[in-house]
Design an enzyme around this catalytic site. Structure first.
Site, PDB file in Angstrom:
ATOM      1  N   LYS A  13       0.817  -1.210   0.000  1.00 22.93           N
ATOM      2  CA  LYS A  13       0.000   0.000   0.000  1.00 22.93           C
ATOM      3  C   LYS A  13       0.857   1.270   0.000  1.00 22.93           C
ATOM      4  O   LYS A  13       0.453   2.269  -0.575  1.00 22.93           O
ATOM      5  CB  LYS A  13      -1.024   0.005   1.141  1.00 22.93           C
ATOM      6  N   ARG A  88      -5.680   2.597  11.706  1.00 24.79           N
ATOM      7  CA  ARG A  88      -5.361   1.179  11.864  1.00 24.79           C
ATOM      8  C   ARG A  88      -6.249   0.520  12.910  1.00 24.79           C
ATOM      9  O   ARG A  88      -6.114  -0.671  13.155  1.00 24.79           O
ATOM     10  CB  ARG A  88      -3.910   1.056  12.312  1.00 24.79           C
ATOM     11  N   ARG A 127      12.321  -7.603   1.630  1.00 27.11           N
ATOM     12  CA  ARG A 127      12.193  -6.145   1.547  1.00 27.11           C
ATOM     13  C   ARG A 127      13.432  -5.485   2.156  1.00 27.11           C
ATOM     14  O   ARG A 127      13.948  -5.928   3.168  1.00 27.11           O
ATOM     15  CB  ARG A 127      10.942  -5.710   2.313  1.00 27.11           C
ATOM     16  N   ARG A 160      14.493  -3.950   7.827  1.00 30.47           N
ATOM     17  CA  ARG A 160      13.997  -3.251   9.013  1.00 30.47           C
ATOM     18  C   ARG A 160      13.697  -4.238  10.126  1.00 30.47           C
ATOM     19  O   ARG A 160      13.220  -5.334   9.858  1.00 30.47           O
ATOM     20  CB  ARG A 160      12.695  -2.506   8.649  1.00 30.47           C
ATOM     21  N   ARG A 171       2.874  -8.867  13.415  1.00 31.65           N
ATOM     22  CA  ARG A 171       2.188  -7.723  12.794  1.00 31.65           C
ATOM     23  C   ARG A 171       0.946  -8.186  12.026  1.00 31.65           C
ATOM     24  O   ARG A 171      -0.068  -7.492  11.998  1.00 31.65           O
ATOM     25  CB  ARG A 171       3.132  -6.972  11.851  1.00 31.65           C
TER      26      ARG A 171
HETATM   27  P1  AMP Z   1       4.047   0.817   8.792  1.00 30.00           P
HETATM   28  O1  AMP Z   1       5.283   1.317   8.189  1.00 30.00           O
HETATM   29  O2  AMP Z   1       2.811   1.568   8.352  1.00 30.00           O
HETATM   30  O3  AMP Z   1       3.865  -0.670   8.624  1.00 30.00           O
HETATM   31  O4  AMP Z   1       4.145   1.097  10.378  1.00 30.00           O
HETATM   32  C1  AMP Z   1       5.185   0.558  11.149  1.00 30.00           C
HETATM   33  C2  AMP Z   1       4.763   0.475  12.606  1.00 30.00           C
HETATM   34  O5  AMP Z   1       4.436   1.805  13.079  1.00 30.00           O
HETATM   35  C3  AMP Z   1       3.534  -0.348  12.894  1.00 30.00           C
HETATM   36  O6  AMP Z   1       3.816  -1.733  13.008  1.00 30.00           O
HETATM   37  C4  AMP Z   1       3.063   0.263  14.212  1.00 30.00           C
HETATM   38  O7  AMP Z   1       3.861  -0.174  15.304  1.00 30.00           O
HETATM   39  C5  AMP Z   1       3.361   1.746  14.014  1.00 30.00           C
HETATM   40  N1  AMP Z   1       2.192   2.440  13.426  1.00 30.00           N
HETATM   41  C6  AMP Z   1       2.140   3.047  12.206  1.00 30.00           C
HETATM   42  N2  AMP Z   1       0.926   3.581  11.989  1.00 30.00           N
HETATM   43  C7  AMP Z   1       0.181   3.297  13.078  1.00 30.00           C
HETATM   44  C8  AMP Z   1      -1.162   3.555  13.458  1.00 30.00           C
HETATM   45  N3  AMP Z   1      -2.013   4.220  12.647  1.00 30.00           N
HETATM   46  N4  AMP Z   1      -1.589   3.107  14.670  1.00 30.00           N
HETATM   47  C9  AMP Z   1      -0.757   2.445  15.493  1.00 30.00           C
HETATM   48  N5  AMP Z   1       0.508   2.140  15.200  1.00 30.00           N
HETATM   49  C10 AMP Z   1       0.997   2.562  14.001  1.00 30.00           C
END
Ligand code: AMP
Length: 214
Positions: A13, A88, A127, A160, A171
């Site tokens: 996404k 989320r 990745r 990462r 996750r």
């Molecule tokens: P992402 O890069 O979007 O996968 O985000 C990486 C991590 O950031 C996630 O696994 C969460 O720990 C945190 N995170 C990002 N966006 C949110 C959100 N909207 N609500 C809660 N945690 C978030």
């Protein structure tokens, strides 16, 4: 245009969100990127978020909402945005709706990029991320020009911490429990569109653009 990208972590996404944002000249807002920038900058917010992120858990709603509401105040948000990784949880979605309703505004599209868990687990292991500019690559499907180096800022690419297989499984569990209910939430509002996220990146993009133009 106000658009939300939904889908499991690693569904692609972010890649699509960047392309859509560039096409429509609106910002791509990734809460994950904002947290990572804060971690890099050793801010209070970064320190608070890192513990959750490294374990594959969601950062508490209050912290996320504080940062995103602040981000919406920036002038570049006046014509809309592509949200990637927010909302989320149902409380986050409701908080977003309430904030928009105050201005007689609303989210117009929720695009779900659909990919099976096992495909995601395989994808994430390959990745590679640039911790400097946030761009992501894949060792097989989205290679950088020079192996292991970011095309844009010459920084070394890394796996990462939150893309490591044990964390990815956690996750995905968290996604199914806390984020997947959003599909129903937006379906009921009549703005949910699902696309198959397993094909070619440009084809998925074309499908999304088609939805946005319809
Ligand atoms: P992402 O890069 O979007 O996968 O985000 C990486 C991590 O950031 C996630 O696994 C969460 O720990 C945190 N995170 C990002 N966006 C949110 C959100 N909207 N609500 C809660 N945690 C978030």
């Amino acid at each position: 245009m106000k658009l939300i990208m939904l889908g499991a972590p690693g569904a692609g996404k972010g890649t699509q969100a960047k392309k859509i944002a560039a096409k429509y000249g609106i910002p791509h807002i990734s809460t994950g990127d904002i947290f990572r920038e804060n971690i890099k900058g050793n801010t209070q917010l970064g320190l608070k978020a890192k513990g959750y992120m490294d374990q594959g858990l969601l950062v508490p709603d209050e912290l996320v909402l504080e940062l995103i509401m602040d981000r919406f105040k920036a002038p570049d948000c006046k014509d809309g945005y592509v949200l990637d990784g927010f909302p989320r949880t149902i409380p986050q979605a409701k908080a977003l709706d309430e904030a928009l309703e105050k201005n007689n505004d609303r989210v117009e599209y929720a695009i779900d990029v659909d990919v099976a868990d096992q495909v995601i687990i395989n994808r994430m292991a390959g990745r590679r991320a640039c911790l400097n500019c946030g761009r992501t690559y894949h060792v097989d499907t989205l290679k950088s020009k020079v192996e292991g180096i970011c095309d844009y800022c010459n920084t070394e690419l890394v796996l990462r911490d939150d893309d490591k297989p044990e964390t990815v499984k956690k996750r995905l569990e968290v996604y199914h429990e806390q984020t997947q209910p959003l599909l129903d939430y937006y379906r009921k509002k009549g703005i949910l569109h699902s696309v198959d996220g397993t094909g070619d990146i440009d084809k998925i993009y074309d499908e999304i653009i088609h939805i946005l133009k319809a």
